[in-house]
Scaffold this motif. Structure first.
Motif, PDB file in Angstrom:
ATOM      1  N   VAL A 281       0.838  -1.248  -0.320  1.00 18.65           N
ATOM      2  CA  VAL A 281      -0.104  -0.277   0.207  1.00 18.65           C
ATOM      3  C   VAL A 281       0.958   1.088   0.117  1.00 18.65           C
ATOM      4  O   VAL A 281       1.569   1.383   0.628  1.00 18.65           O
TER       5      VAL A 281
ATOM      6  N   GLN B  28       2.131   5.252  -0.311  1.00 20.35           N
ATOM      7  CA  GLN B  28       1.750   6.341   0.483  1.00 20.35           C
ATOM      8  C   GLN B  28       0.245   7.299  -0.169  1.00 20.35           C
ATOM      9  O   GLN B  28       0.179   7.382   1.078  1.00 20.35           O
TER      10      GLN B  28
ATOM     11  N   TYR C 288      -1.296   5.740  -1.917  1.00 21.78           N
ATOM     12  CA  TYR C 288      -2.214   4.633  -2.586  1.00 21.78           C
ATOM     13  C   TYR C 288      -2.282   3.911  -3.834  1.00 21.78           C
ATOM     14  O   TYR C 288      -2.068   3.171  -3.967  1.00 21.78           O
TER      15      TYR C 288
ATOM     16  N   GLN D  50      -8.297   4.222   0.655  1.00 16.00           N
ATOM     17  CA  GLN D  50      -7.186   3.834   1.446  1.00 16.00           C
ATOM     18  C   GLN D  50      -7.805   1.982   1.418  1.00 16.00           C
ATOM     19  O   GLN D  50      -6.577   0.670   1.430  1.00 16.00           O
TER      20      GLN D  50
ATOM     21  N   ILE E 165      -5.929  -1.221  -0.002  1.00 12.95           N
ATOM     22  CA  ILE E 165      -6.304  -2.231   0.636  1.00 12.95           C
ATOM     23  C   ILE E 165      -6.913  -3.745  -0.425  1.00 12.95           C
ATOM     24  O   ILE E 165      -6.174  -4.858  -0.164  1.00 12.95           O
TER      25      ILE E 165
ATOM     26  N   LEU F 204       3.142  -1.713   4.171  1.00 15.54           N
ATOM     27  CA  LEU F 204       2.214  -0.428   4.017  1.00 15.54           C
ATOM     28  C   LEU F 204       3.212   1.069   4.374  1.00 15.54           C
ATOM     29  O   LEU F 204       3.882   0.728   5.323  1.00 15.54           O
ATOM     30  N   ASP F 205       3.039   1.688   3.201  1.00 12.98           N
ATOM     31  CA  ASP F 205       4.729   2.656   3.159  1.00 12.98           C
ATOM     32  C   ASP F 205       3.548   3.825   3.714  1.00 12.98           C
ATOM     33  O   ASP F 205       2.991   4.545   2.998  1.00 12.98           O
TER      34      ASP F 205
ATOM     35  N   PRO G  17       0.703   5.495   5.380  1.00 10.31           N
ATOM     36  CA  PRO G  17      -0.297   5.121   4.184  1.00 10.31           C
ATOM     37  C   PRO G  17      -1.329   6.803   4.786  1.00 10.31           C
ATOM     38  O   PRO G  17      -1.683   6.979   4.403  1.00 10.31           O
TER      39      PRO G  17
ATOM     40  N   LEU H 149      -7.371   0.491  10.039  1.00 11.81           N
ATOM     41  CA  LEU H 149      -6.262  -0.102   9.468  1.00 11.81           C
ATOM     42  C   LEU H 149      -6.101  -1.329  10.541  1.00 11.81           C
ATOM     43  O   LEU H 149      -6.014  -2.601   9.650  1.00 11.81           O
TER      44      LEU H 149
ATOM     45  N   GLN I 265      -6.033  -5.655   9.926  1.00  6.98           N
ATOM     46  CA  GLN I 265      -5.510  -5.801  10.253  1.00  6.98           C
ATOM     47  C   GLN I 265      -5.925  -7.714  10.813  1.00  6.98           C
ATOM     48  O   GLN I 265      -5.358  -8.302  10.349  1.00  6.98           O
TER      49      GLN I 265
ATOM     50  N   MET J 216       2.187  -7.890   8.749  1.00 10.83           N
ATOM     51  CA  MET J 216       2.204  -6.731   8.208  1.00 10.83           C
ATOM     52  C   MET J 216       3.094  -6.077   8.620  1.00 10.83           C
ATOM     53  O   MET J 216       3.241  -5.882   9.527  1.00 10.83           O
TER      54      MET J 216
ATOM     55  N   TYR K 295       4.510  -2.221   8.161  1.00 11.63           N
ATOM     56  CA  TYR K 295       4.233  -0.461   8.540  1.00 11.63           C
ATOM     57  C   TYR K 295       5.105  -0.050   8.797  1.00 11.63           C
ATOM     58  O   TYR K 295       6.038   0.438   9.703  1.00 11.63           O
TER      59      TYR K 295
END
Lengths: 361, 319
Positions: A80, A82, A84, A140, A144, A157-158, A160, A176, A180, A187, A189
């Motif tokens: 994911v 930054q 999106y 978002q 995802i 996930l960068d 997000p 979020l 998860q 994950m 993150y």
């Protein structure tokens, strides 16, 4: 299978070492946050896990499998971005269907999977909307969902939430975390926001200048920072650190803070470890744990920040400046002298030369 | 309580009423102030068109002895347009122009797109190749015409190279064979205008968001799939612009061609512009020329409007 093992991972760009021999094990199903200021190497780490960048040396293992040379499309990771990176020229449905479609899944199969994922993410009513006019929380979810439809074992996930305004971030964090729990994937993150890391992650890997500083649960990292960097970085404001020299007194081992006087005696377990340090030390305590007392460090208030629920008082200047956070407005104003004392149990001591924490023995 | 509410809402309504009135006032003043400039601009752009329209319904020519404003004396009740409809030389020129366009524009587009894709990535010597590649575009078309005129002589370099490849003498009469002349002309056009296409498409290509391409890669799309599902759709607007520019420009093809073949042999390379030029300078029937020019203007306007409509459609989906 979906555990991640980074072994001596190093990445250099020319002369610049973005990441230095990083070792990290992320368990299956774990939510690991890579936390650090910009330029600390967290995104580089993430990009290498995703396969967007090749490590200069070291290994990345997914389970037992070495990922060297496996192209990013075949690693089975969901990513994911930054912002999106939603395909804005497509509808939500086309975005979700993209992965299966590219792999040549049958139309019926694609429809079934898109339907299922849309149901799970509450995107069903929006499926035929163009993706360029969606609000950020929908984006978002689409981002995802688009990755989740490939059933990746690992989700990356960068940052997000970095483009989201502060008020909305709390909502997104909750969402979020719930997602998860639903997907139960591993994950990773990446974030520079400790609040995100503290609230969502099972464990946090704190990084700085390409070096992994500490790995631990949010409370471990907060309560027992491994070094001065982590102590200062975690917490808002970060830990107070005062330079001093251990000195014996009739009440036990104290730290001589020079002009500020001496500290209350250290707890016995800590004192014995501190005695072993021959150098100067840093006397650390959390601003939140400071209490006004009759005896302690007496310092003038230099600045008072009243932010509603809490009051942050800046005490002293230069080398001997500390911050204190009070739950109530304690009535201190600039120029007044406050006598503060951190509870003995919350005091942490760091070796001033190495910056490493001195642990209670 | 209700009184207060009433006052507030009245105030609000008052404010709301005052604003559009003020805006109207400002707009009217602005309109009045810019009116002279607007009339001038309108005059500059509309006058030649109106004059053309006027002359196109007369038999006027500069040799007819009356000023153009008195051309109404030679009113010929749309005879120019009925002549035009029956003018086989006009229709075949139009057809030839269309053929040139249908070959050149797609060729320039595909070559330009291929080159742009190549130049989107880094490779050694990229900057030098880039400069070399853009050079044909800078050449004055008349000079380009002269260059290709020499290249395609039967004893020229093109035949020379072909003969070396084949290993026997090649004496193709490029510019005097009615079929080959058109091909030679099209090659010159493609040589000169592929760089423009390349330049525009490259600008569009580097504007495609890189993270979306990465996202597609991570979702398992191969290079070709990424190109067709992400890159091309994102470049739609710029592709339409590039094609529209080249379609319109190519329709007016003249200088290079005229120097290479003069529209010949016979009428083998006579495009619309060449035909108009001949009618204007050789036959001197200006009323008829005006009619042709208007007809072409209408055709090109339709192309432009169509392109703009497509663009407006794609702009609803910004990249």
């Amino acid at each position: 299978m979906s555990a991640i093992h980074l072994k001596n991972l190093t990445k250099t760009f020319g002369d610049f070492a973005a990441l230095k021999t990083m070792d990290l094990e992320i368990a299956d199903g774990e939510f690991m946050a890579l936390l650090g200021p910009s330029g600390c190497g967290k995104s580089t780490t993430m990009n290498m896990i995703a396969g967007m960048e090749e490590p200069s040396s070291g290994k990345i293992l997914f389970g037992e499998r070495d990922m060297a040379g496996v192209p990013m499309g075949r690693r089975g990771v969901g990513f994911v971005f930054q912002n999106y990176a939603i395909f804005t020229h497509m509808t939500v449905r086309q975005n979700l269907a993209y992965g299966p479609r590219m792999r040549g899944a049958a139309k019926v199969e694609i429809d079934r999977r898109v339907g299922a994922i849309a149901e799970m993410l509450q995107l069903s009513p929006l499926l035929d909307r163009k993706a360029d006019r969606l609000s950020v929380n929908i984006l978002q979810r689409v981002a995802i969902g688009r990755s989740a439809i490939m059933e990746p074992a690992i989700f990356l996930l960068d940052e997000p939430l970095s483009n989201v305004d502060a008020a909305f971030r709390a909502v997104m964090r909750t969402e979020l975390k719930q997602l998860q729990r639903q997907f139960r994937q591993t994950m990773v993150y990446v974030t520079h926001d400790q609040l995100e890391a503290m609230t969502m992650a099972d464990r946090i890997a704190v990084m700085d200048h390409g070096v992994l500083q500490q790995v631990g649960t949010p409370l471990e990292v907060y309560n027992n920072p491994a070094n001065v960097f982590v102590a200062r970085f975690i917490g808002a404001p970060g830990m107070n650190l005062l330079k001093g020299r251990p000195a014996e007194s009739d009440r036990g081992l104290v730290i001589d803070l020079g002009p500020l006087g001496v500290t209350p005696p250290l707890p016995d377990e800590l004192a014995s470890s501190v005695r072993a340090v021959r150098n100067d030390v840093l006397y650390g305590f959390r601003p939140e744990q400071v209490a006004l007392a009759d005896r302690g460090l007496s310092m003038p208030a230099t600045f008072v920040e009243r932010i509603g629920a809490r009051t942050i008082v800046h005490l002293g200047e230069g080398e001997s400046a500390v911050k204190a956070v009070f739950e109530n407005d304690v009535g201190l104003s600039v120029g007044q002298t406050a006598v503060v004392a951190p509870p003995a149990s919350s005091v942490r001591v760091f070796d001033a030369a190495t910056g490493l924490a001195v642990r209670a023995g | 309580m209700s009184a207060v509410t009433a006052t507030i809402s009245e105030d609000k309504m008052g404010a709301a009423r005052a604003k559009p009135a003020q805006r109207d006032e400002g707009e009217r003043l602005g309109f009045r102030l810019t009116l002279p400039a607007q009339i001038l601009v309108l005059f500059i752009s509309a006058f030649p068109l109106l004059m053309q329209l006027y002359i196109s319904v007369t038999d006027w020519s500069p040799l007819s002895g009356v000023g153009w404003w008195n051309a109404w004396e030679m009113w010929n009740s749309f005879a120019n347009y009925t002549d035009l409809a029956a003018d086989t030389r006009f229709w075949s020129a139009l057809q030839r122009t269309a053929i040139v366009m249908l070959v050149c524009v797609p060729a320039e587009f595909l070559l330009g797109l291929a080159l742009a894709t190549l130049f989107a990535d880094d490779f050694p010597g990229k900057r030098i190749f880039y400069s070399i590649l853009l050079m044909p575009m800078m050449v004055v078309p008349a000079v380009a015409g002269y260059m290709f005129f020499m290249l395609f002589q039967s004893g020229g370099p093109v035949n020379d190279i072909l003969s070396r490849i084949i290993g026997g003498p090649v004496t193709i009469a490029w510019l005097s064979d009615p079929n080959l002349a058109l091909i030679a002309v099209m090659i010159a056009d493609i040589w000169q205008w592929t760089p423009l296409m390349f330049l525009i498409l490259l600008a569009g290509l580097v504007g495609v968001p890189e993270d979306q391409i990465k996202a597609a890669t991570l979702l398992g799309a191969n290079a070709w799939q990424r190109f067709t599902t992400i890159v091309l759709p994102k470049m739609k607007t710029i592709i339409i612009i590039a094609l529209a520019i080249r379609v319109i420009e190519n329709f007016k093809i003249f200088d290079t061609l005229y120097i290479m073949t003069g529209g010949g042999p016979g009428v083998a390379t006579e495009t619309i512009s060449v035909y108009i030029y001949k009618v204007t300078t050789q036959d001197l029937i200006w009323g008829y020329v005006a009619a042709i020019a208007l007809a072409i203007l209408i055709v090109l306007s339709i192309v432009a409007v169509y392109a703009m409509k497509r663009m407006a459609k794609t702009r609803e989906v910004p990249a």
